[in-house]
Structures are given as structure tokens and as C-alpha cells.
Design a protein around this motif. Structure first.
Motif, PDB file in Angstrom:
ATOM      1  N   MET A  74       0.784  -1.045   0.254  1.00  0.00           N
ATOM      2  CA  MET A  74      -0.078   0.011  -0.138  1.00  0.00           C
ATOM      3  C   MET A  74       0.682   1.114   0.112  1.00  0.00           C
ATOM      4  O   MET A  74       1.750   1.400   0.811  1.00  0.00           O
ATOM      5  CB  MET A  74      -0.933  -0.032   1.166  1.00  0.00           C
ATOM      6  CG  MET A  74      -1.865   1.013   1.215  1.00  0.00           C
ATOM      7  SD  MET A  74      -2.832   1.087   2.570  1.00  0.00           S
ATOM      8  CE  MET A  74      -3.305   2.722   3.179  1.00  0.00           C
ATOM      9  N   TYR A  75       0.599   2.122  -0.999  1.00  0.00           N
ATOM     10  CA  TYR A  75       1.349   3.378  -1.028  1.00  0.00           C
ATOM     11  C   TYR A  75       0.311   4.610  -0.532  1.00  0.00           C
ATOM     12  O   TYR A  75      -0.737   4.805  -0.711  1.00  0.00           O
ATOM     13  CB  TYR A  75       1.965   3.721  -2.552  1.00  0.00           C
ATOM     14  CG  TYR A  75       2.807   2.375  -2.911  1.00  0.00           C
ATOM     15  CD1 TYR A  75       4.403   2.671  -2.743  1.00  0.00           C
ATOM     16  CD2 TYR A  75       2.432   1.311  -3.470  1.00  0.00           C
ATOM     17  CE1 TYR A  75       5.111   1.772  -3.187  1.00  0.00           C
ATOM     18  CE2 TYR A  75       3.235   0.370  -3.848  1.00  0.00           C
ATOM     19  CZ  TYR A  75       4.694   0.798  -3.560  1.00  0.00           C
ATOM     20  OH  TYR A  75       5.865  -0.307  -4.006  1.00  0.00           O
ATOM     21  N   ARG A  76       1.465   5.570  -0.022  1.00  0.00           N
ATOM     22  CA  ARG A  76       0.693   6.840   0.341  1.00  0.00           C
ATOM     23  C   ARG A  76       1.435   7.890  -0.656  1.00  0.00           C
ATOM     24  O   ARG A  76       2.510   7.627  -1.264  1.00  0.00           O
ATOM     25  CB  ARG A  76       0.843   7.051   1.873  1.00  0.00           C
ATOM     26  CG  ARG A  76      -0.168   6.224   2.498  1.00  0.00           C
ATOM     27  CD  ARG A  76      -1.268   6.919   2.763  1.00  0.00           C
ATOM     28  NE  ARG A  76      -2.393   5.702   3.470  1.00  0.00           N
ATOM     29  CZ  ARG A  76      -2.712   5.953   4.606  1.00  0.00           C
ATOM     30  NH1 ARG A  76      -2.131   6.688   5.722  1.00  0.00           N
ATOM     31  NH2 ARG A  76      -3.755   5.056   5.235  1.00  0.00           N
ATOM     32  N   ALA A  77       1.049   9.325  -0.454  1.00  0.00           N
ATOM     33  CA  ALA A  77       1.749  10.133  -1.172  1.00  0.00           C
ATOM     34  C   ALA A  77       3.403  10.011  -0.947  1.00  0.00           C
ATOM     35  O   ALA A  77       4.211  10.359  -1.721  1.00  0.00           O
ATOM     36  CB  ALA A  77       1.255  11.530  -0.911  1.00  0.00           C
ATOM     37  N   TYR A  81       3.907   2.594   2.247  1.00  0.00           N
ATOM     38  CA  TYR A  81       3.110   2.737   3.661  1.00  0.00           C
ATOM     39  C   TYR A  81       3.253   1.518   4.446  1.00  0.00           C
ATOM     40  O   TYR A  81       3.403   1.513   5.625  1.00  0.00           O
ATOM     41  CB  TYR A  81       1.657   3.558   3.398  1.00  0.00           C
ATOM     42  CG  TYR A  81       1.041   3.416   4.741  1.00  0.00           C
ATOM     43  CD1 TYR A  81       1.466   4.436   5.748  1.00  0.00           C
ATOM     44  CD2 TYR A  81      -0.009   2.882   4.826  1.00  0.00           C
ATOM     45  CE1 TYR A  81       0.743   4.325   6.959  1.00  0.00           C
ATOM     46  CE2 TYR A  81      -0.920   2.941   6.122  1.00  0.00           C
ATOM     47  CZ  TYR A  81      -0.419   3.754   7.219  1.00  0.00           C
ATOM     48  OH  TYR A  81      -1.029   3.817   8.314  1.00  0.00           O
ATOM     49  N   CYS A  82       3.033   0.531   3.769  1.00  0.00           N
ATOM     50  CA  CYS A  82       2.614  -0.837   4.279  1.00  0.00           C
ATOM     51  C   CYS A  82       3.296  -2.052   3.416  1.00  0.00           C
ATOM     52  O   CYS A  82       2.881  -1.773   2.128  1.00  0.00           O
ATOM     53  CB  CYS A  82       1.352  -0.900   4.672  1.00  0.00           C
ATOM     54  SG  CYS A  82       1.090  -2.339   5.727  1.00  0.00           S
ATOM     55  N   ALA A  83       3.688  -3.140   3.661  1.00  0.00           N
ATOM     56  CA  ALA A  83       4.149  -4.241   2.812  1.00  0.00           C
ATOM     57  C   ALA A  83       3.948  -5.489   3.573  1.00  0.00           C
ATOM     58  O   ALA A  83       4.280  -5.637   4.785  1.00  0.00           O
ATOM     59  CB  ALA A  83       5.414  -4.061   2.454  1.00  0.00           C
ATOM     60  N   GLY A  84       3.097  -6.606   3.149  1.00  0.00           N
ATOM     61  CA  GLY A  84       2.666  -7.786   3.979  1.00  0.00           C
ATOM     62  C   GLY A  84       2.560  -8.849   3.135  1.00  0.00           C
ATOM     63  O   GLY A  84       2.672  -9.059   1.898  1.00  0.00           O
ATOM     64  N   PRO A 104      -3.912 -10.073   6.580  1.00  0.00           N
ATOM     65  CA  PRO A 104      -4.228  -8.609   5.820  1.00  0.00           C
ATOM     66  C   PRO A 104      -5.172  -7.876   6.838  1.00  0.00           C
ATOM     67  O   PRO A 104      -5.350  -8.352   7.794  1.00  0.00           O
ATOM     68  CB  PRO A 104      -5.173  -9.233   4.629  1.00  0.00           C
ATOM     69  CG  PRO A 104      -5.837 -10.601   5.138  1.00  0.00           C
ATOM     70  CD  PRO A 104      -4.685 -11.193   6.020  1.00  0.00           C
ATOM     71  N   CYS A 105      -5.272  -6.657   6.373  1.00  0.00           N
ATOM     72  CA  CYS A 105      -6.139  -5.893   7.116  1.00  0.00           C
ATOM     73  C   CYS A 105      -7.311  -5.010   6.302  1.00  0.00           C
ATOM     74  O   CYS A 105      -7.464  -5.687   5.230  1.00  0.00           O
ATOM     75  CB  CYS A 105      -5.363  -4.692   7.680  1.00  0.00           C
ATOM     76  SG  CYS A 105      -4.824  -3.614   6.666  1.00  0.00           S
ATOM     77  N   ALA A 106      -8.187  -4.173   6.840  1.00  0.00           N
ATOM     78  CA  ALA A 106      -9.145  -3.621   6.101  1.00  0.00           C
ATOM     79  C   ALA A 106      -8.759  -2.848   4.580  1.00  0.00           C
ATOM     80  O   ALA A 106      -9.453  -2.784   3.897  1.00  0.00           O
ATOM     81  CB  ALA A 106      -9.837  -2.516   6.996  1.00  0.00           C
ATOM     82  N   SER A 110     -10.497  -2.857   0.972  1.00  0.00           N
ATOM     83  CA  SER A 110     -10.893  -1.401   0.397  1.00  0.00           C
ATOM     84  C   SER A 110     -10.213  -1.297  -0.939  1.00  0.00           C
ATOM     85  O   SER A 110     -10.634  -0.618  -1.544  1.00  0.00           O
ATOM     86  CB  SER A 110     -10.632  -0.194   1.407  1.00  0.00           C
ATOM     87  OG  SER A 110      -9.079  -0.185   1.312  1.00  0.00           O
ATOM     88  N   GLY A 111      -9.473  -2.293  -1.365  1.00  0.00           N
ATOM     89  CA  GLY A 111      -8.748  -1.663  -2.574  1.00  0.00           C
ATOM     90  C   GLY A 111      -7.304  -0.933  -2.314  1.00  0.00           C
ATOM     91  O   GLY A 111      -6.791  -0.751  -3.598  1.00  0.00           O
ATOM     92  N   GLU A 112      -7.289  -0.564  -1.444  1.00  0.00           N
ATOM     93  CA  GLU A 112      -5.980   0.390  -1.258  1.00  0.00           C
ATOM     94  C   GLU A 112      -4.852  -0.243  -1.147  1.00  0.00           C
ATOM     95  O   GLU A 112      -3.739   0.179  -1.310  1.00  0.00           O
ATOM     96  CB  GLU A 112      -6.289   1.450   0.130  1.00  0.00           C
ATOM     97  CG  GLU A 112      -7.403   2.336  -0.005  1.00  0.00           C
ATOM     98  CD  GLU A 112      -7.460   2.882   1.563  1.00  0.00           C
ATOM     99  OE1 GLU A 112      -6.833   4.040   1.513  1.00  0.00           O
ATOM    100  OE2 GLU A 112      -8.411   2.660   2.197  1.00  0.00           O
ATOM    101  N   CYS A 113      -4.868  -1.558  -0.778  1.00  0.00           N
ATOM    102  CA  CYS A 113      -3.630  -2.450  -0.741  1.00  0.00           C
ATOM    103  C   CYS A 113      -3.849  -3.509  -1.738  1.00  0.00           C
ATOM    104  O   CYS A 113      -4.985  -3.980  -1.989  1.00  0.00           O
ATOM    105  CB  CYS A 113      -3.618  -2.834   0.637  1.00  0.00           C
ATOM    106  SG  CYS A 113      -2.311  -4.314   0.749  1.00  0.00           S
ATOM    107  N   GLY A 114      -2.722  -3.880  -2.469  1.00  0.00           N
ATOM    108  CA  GLY A 114      -2.984  -4.951  -3.215  1.00  0.00           C
ATOM    109  C   GLY A 114      -1.567  -5.643  -3.445  1.00  0.00           C
ATOM    110  O   GLY A 114      -0.488  -5.186  -3.276  1.00  0.00           O
ATOM    111  N   PRO A 115      -1.677  -6.835  -4.381  1.00  0.00           N
ATOM    112  CA  PRO A 115      -0.351  -7.725  -4.640  1.00  0.00           C
ATOM    113  C   PRO A 115       0.230  -6.934  -5.787  1.00  0.00           C
ATOM    114  O   PRO A 115       0.128  -6.248  -6.531  1.00  0.00           O
ATOM    115  CB  PRO A 115      -0.897  -8.875  -5.309  1.00  0.00           C
ATOM    116  CG  PRO A 115      -2.211  -8.514  -5.862  1.00  0.00           C
ATOM    117  CD  PRO A 115      -2.762  -7.454  -5.095  1.00  0.00           C
ATOM    118  N   VAL A 116       1.827  -6.960  -5.521  1.00  0.00           N
ATOM    119  CA  VAL A 116       2.742  -6.197  -6.334  1.00  0.00           C
ATOM    120  C   VAL A 116       3.935  -7.252  -6.370  1.00  0.00           C
ATOM    121  O   VAL A 116       4.472  -7.854  -5.303  1.00  0.00           O
ATOM    122  CB  VAL A 116       3.342  -4.913  -5.827  1.00  0.00           C
ATOM    123  CG1 VAL A 116       4.517  -4.321  -6.552  1.00  0.00           C
ATOM    124  CG2 VAL A 116       2.137  -3.857  -5.428  1.00  0.00           C
ATOM    125  N   ALA A 117       4.489  -7.546  -7.678  1.00  0.00           N
ATOM    126  CA  ALA A 117       5.368  -8.405  -7.958  1.00  0.00           C
ATOM    127  C   ALA A 117       6.570  -7.680  -8.844  1.00  0.00           C
ATOM    128  O   ALA A 117       6.068  -6.783  -9.791  1.00  0.00           O
ATOM    129  CB  ALA A 117       4.979  -9.618  -8.443  1.00  0.00           C
TER     130      ALA A 117
END
Length: 162
Positions: A74-77, A81-84, A104-106, A110-117
Motif C-alpha cells: 500500500m502506497y501513500r503520497a 506505507y505498508c508491505a505484507g 491482511p487488514c481492512a 478496500s482496494g487501497e492495498c494489493g499484490p505487487v510483484a
């Protein structure tokens, strides 16, 4: 020697290869837009042309976790911000400290966090010691890349150099 730090190594990143460009309509948020070519750093364009559709690459390691690291992110400006990994995550708190939390969390729901490879590779025809990267958040692409790496590893007895 600092345990947990001094033994870590990281291959220098020379640049990123992108699968598209950012598009934007007036008054709307920017969005990724696919192109029929790879968007490359100048040193790669110098070898493969301005709009290459293929690159000759080599994989830097036999370890799939080095070749294709994957996390929920999850990225912020301000940046990451978070990696799990669906068990635990590392997240910056309001004081600027990195904390371990349950994953995972909420934010995943909500779609603010997602998989990244991130595919890490060498471009042998380009000068420089380091890797280039292509990043994807597409779940189908992640599954396809994992499958391909496993197949290549079994066929060739490893990944490094192929």
C-alpha cells in the motif's frame, strides 16, 4: 557486524521498464495506460530502439524470491506505507516508526492495498552493473510469472543466467 543488517545484499537498480504510460483526462485522476511497446530507460532504448516490443534479458539468481519478489503493498503520497504477506506486515505509524502488524487488514478489502510483484533482470547488452525491473499488480500476470519461473527452473536446473 550488525546482525540482521550487515549480511544483507542488494543488487543495484539501474532503472525500470514500464508496460505503459500514465494517462490523464482533464479534471480526472491519472491512470496507467498500456502501450504496444515497452517504456524503457535511455540506455536500453539506445540498444533496442525507442519503442522496443521485446528485450534480451538474463535472470540474476536461482532464487525465485530474488528474481520475482512479491508482497501486498500500500502506497501513500510519501511512498510505501505498508508491505505484507497475508500473515504479517510492516507499516509506518504516525510517529514514523516501522511496526509489525497482522496482515491482511481492512485496506486489502478496500482496494487501497494489493499484490505487487517485481521482476528483476539484467540486460546483458547494456553497460552497467545492476538490474532493471518491471513491476505488476495484475494477479494473472503474477501467477503466470511464478509458473514460468518454476518451469524454467525445473527445465534448466536453475534460473540464473537464463
Amino acid at each position: 557486524m550488525i546482525r540482521g543488517l550487515s549480511e544483507k545484499r542488494r543488487i543495484p537498480r539501474l532503472g525500470k521498464v514500464r508496460l505503459g504510460v500514465m494517462g490523464q483526462e482533464p479534471g480526472k485522476k491519472a491512470y496507467p495506460k498500456a502501450t504496444s511497446y515497452l517504456v524503457c530507460p535511455p540506455e536500453i532504448e539506445k540498444v533496442f530502439g525507442e519503442k522496443p516490443t521485446r528485450l534480451d534479458i538474463m535472470l540474476p539468481s536461482d532464487d525465485p524470491a530474488v528474481v520475482l519478489p512479491q508482497e501486498l503493498k500500500m502506497y501513500r503520497a510519501s511512498g510505501l506505507y505498508c508491505a505484507g504477506n497475508r500473515e504479517t506486515a510492516r507499516r509506518w505509524d504516525e510517529r514514523g516508526d516501522l511496526k509489525e502488524i497482522a496482515c491482511p487488514c481492512a485496506y486489502l478489502d478496500s482496494g487501497e492495498c494489493g499484490p505487487v510483484a517485481t521482476l528483476n533482470f539484467f540486460v546483458p547488452d547494456c553497460v552497467g552493473v545492476g538490474i532493471y525491473q518491471i513491476t505488476t499488480g495484475n494477479q494473472r500476470s503474477i501467477v503466470s510469472l511464478n509458473t514460468s519461473l518454476e518451469t524454467f527452473s525445473r527445465m534448466f536446473g536453475g534460473l540464473m543466467g537464463i
